[in-house]
Design a protein around this motif. Structure first.
Motif, short mmCIF file in Angstrom:
data_model
loop_
_atom_site.label_atom_id
_atom_site.label_comp_id
_atom_site.label_asym_id
_atom_site.label_seq_id
_atom_site.Cartn_x
_atom_site.Cartn_y
_atom_site.Cartn_z
N ASP A 251 6.17 3.54 -11.45
CA ASP A 251 5.83 3.31 -10.74
C ASP A 251 5.11 2.12 -9.82
OD1 ASP A 251 3.90 3.49 -12.60
OD2 ASP A 251 3.94 1.78 -13.58
N TYR A 252 6.49 1.81 -8.95
CA TYR A 252 6.77 1.31 -8.21
C TYR A 252 7.11 2.86 -7.21
CZ TYR A 252 7.68 -3.28 -8.04
OH TYR A 252 7.99 -5.19 -8.40
N TYR A 253 7.21 3.48 -6.99
CA TYR A 253 7.43 5.10 -6.40
C TYR A 253 6.59 5.55 -6.36
CZ TYR A 253 12.62 4.18 -5.71
OH TYR A 253 13.73 3.90 -4.90
N LYS A 254 5.80 5.74 -7.16
CA LYS A 254 4.08 6.15 -7.63
C LYS A 254 2.95 5.47 -6.73
CE LYS A 254 4.75 8.46 -12.26
NZ LYS A 254 4.32 8.56 -13.56
N ILE A 255 3.26 4.28 -6.73
CA ILE A 255 2.13 3.19 -5.97
C ILE A 255 2.42 3.77 -3.94
CG2 ILE A 255 1.73 1.96 -5.20
CD1 ILE A 255 1.92 0.22 -8.35
N GLY A 256 4.07 3.52 -4.16
CA GLY A 256 4.73 3.63 -2.68
C GLY A 256 4.38 5.34 -2.33
N GLU A 257 3.88 5.96 -2.29
CA GLU A 257 3.94 7.29 -2.10
C GLU A 257 2.36 7.54 -2.17
OE1 GLU A 257 5.21 10.40 -4.59
OE2 GLU A 257 7.03 10.07 -3.65
N SER A 258 1.84 6.78 -3.47
CA SER A 258 0.10 7.51 -3.04
C SER A 258 -1.08 6.60 -2.40
CB SER A 258 -0.54 6.89 -4.62
OG SER A 258 -0.15 5.48 -4.78
N GLN A 259 -0.05 5.30 -1.90
CA GLN A 259 -0.45 4.52 -0.49
C GLN A 259 0.36 4.97 0.88
OE1 GLN A 259 -3.53 2.71 -1.52
NE2 GLN A 259 -3.37 3.85 -3.59
N SER A 260 1.01 5.32 0.36
CA SER A 260 2.13 5.66 2.52
C SER A 260 2.45 3.71 2.53
CB SER A 260 1.00 6.38 3.10
OG SER A 260 1.09 7.72 2.53
N ILE A 261 3.34 3.50 1.65
CA ILE A 261 4.22 2.03 1.45
C ILE A 261 5.29 2.31 1.51
CG2 ILE A 261 1.66 0.51 1.84
CD1 ILE A 261 2.24 0.06 -0.78
N CYS A 262 6.18 1.15 1.27
CA CYS A 262 6.95 1.47 0.91
C CYS A 262 8.30 0.69 0.02
CB CYS A 262 8.24 1.11 2.58
SG CYS A 262 7.67 0.15 3.24
N CYS A 263 7.02 0.31 -0.40
CA CYS A 263 7.11 -0.52 -1.47
C CYS A 263 8.90 -0.05 -3.36
CB CYS A 263 6.22 -1.11 -2.61
SG CYS A 263 5.68 0.22 -3.55
N GLY A 264 8.92 1.37 -2.97
CA GLY A 264 9.96 1.79 -3.43
C GLY A 264 10.97 1.92 -2.72
N THR A 265 10.83 2.61 -1.61
CA THR A 265 11.64 3.25 -0.74
C THR A 265 12.69 2.24 -0.11
OG1 THR A 265 10.25 3.54 0.97
CG2 THR A 265 10.73 5.67 -0.36
N ALA A 266 11.81 1.27 -0.39
CA ALA A 266 12.67 -0.27 0.34
C ALA A 266 13.17 -0.73 -0.45
CB ALA A 266 11.15 -1.15 0.55
N LYS A 267 12.40 -0.55 -1.83
CA LYS A 267 13.44 -1.73 -2.45
C LYS A 267 12.51 -3.26 -3.18
CE LYS A 267 18.26 1.29 -3.15
NZ LYS A 267 19.38 0.87 -2.98
N TYR A 268 12.00 -3.11 -3.19
CA TYR A 268 11.28 -3.95 -3.65
C TYR A 268 10.69 -4.07 -4.72
CZ TYR A 268 9.09 -4.10 1.46
OH TYR A 268 8.43 -4.11 2.93
#
Length: 268
Positions: A251-268
């Motif tokens: 879900d972190y990655y899906k939300i990051g991709e849909s919102q164009s934010i880095c919560c997944g890639t930055a490992k928040y």
């Protein structure tokens, strides 16, 4: 460039000129080294001893014996300078396509390839000089993609920017494309085709990197749950706006991709 029996020889000379005010210039010359190349393409260096020091790399002990030496930058660089125009080559090199020009290829490398590599002979005889030059510097490239080169040649492709073409072929291979397809390997506009695959490959690399990061995150699932599980299932709402916890790594990655934010890639 000359011969001795079955050996191809590249002789190197130092030209000197002593000049003084009011006096006539006194020219002189001294042979400083030779490359001997046998019929199998193996080379041996004979020359003066090289001395080190000062600002120049082409310094020699002029009284040293003329004997077998270890190859070095000085001999290699000097052998690739101006060539005396009266050139003599062995019958084998002549038979393999040499036409009294090195085409700005190091003569020792060129002769070694013509004596030991049938592909060099083929390229020389078909006047594919750019490919021959690439072979002399990057023989592994030509060996690996030789079949692709032959298909492109049979379909009338003209090799102009050989470096870009090999770069393009490697990208096709990286993308899993058919290297036997004439429409792919012999593009009408190499620059445009090259740029298209640069963009495709960059997108693939980004996708692969994200997948790698996602897999790494899954491996860290235990740590993730240790840190976050106490908040799983938490939700706040006023009936119109809902705030809730993110309970899985995906879900972190899906939300990051849909919102164009880095919560997944930055490992928040």
């Amino acid at each position: 460039i000359t011969t001795k029996e079955d050996y191809q020889v590249v002789r190197m000379w130092m030209l000197l000129s002593e000049m003084r005010k009011g006096a006539k210039a006194k020219p002189a010359y001294l042979e400083i080294g030779q490359y001997w190349i046998d019929p199998q393409g193996r080379k041996t260096v004979i020359g003066l001893q090289r001395t080190l020091g000062g600002y120049y790399f082409d310094t020699f002990a002029f009284c040293s014996p003329f004997e077998i030496r270890r190859d070095n930058e000085a001999f290699w660089r000097i052998a690739d300078e101006w060539v005396y125009p009266r050139i003599k080559v062995t019958d084998t090199i002549k038979r393999n396509g040499f036409k009294n020009s090195t085409y700005h290829i190091h003569p020792v490398t060129l002769f070694q390839q013509l004596l030991s590599n049938p592909k060099a002979e083929t390229l020389m005889k078909s006047n594919e000089i750019e490919l021959l030059r690439h072979l002399c510097h990057h023989p592994a490239d030509v060996d690996k993609y030789w079949n692709t080169i032959k298909i492109a040649k049979r379909n009338g492709y003209k090799f102009k920017d050989v470096g870009m073409w090999f770069d393009y072929i490697k990208m096709l291979e990286r993308m899993g494309r058919d290297l036997n397809s004439p429409s792919l390997i012999a593009p009408q506009d190499l620059k445009t085709s090259h740029d298209i695959y640069v963009a495709k490959l960059n997108r693939q690399r980004i996708k692969e990197q994200r997948e790698k990061e996602r897999q790494q995150a899954i491996e860290d699932k235990a740590k993730f749950e240790e840190l976050k599980s106490r908040y799983f299932g938490m939700a706040l709402t006023d009936g119109e706006i809902e705030i809730h916890s993110i309970d899985t790594i995906d879900d972190y990655y899906k939300i990051g991709e849909s919102q164009s934010i880095c919560c997944g890639t930055a490992k928040y």
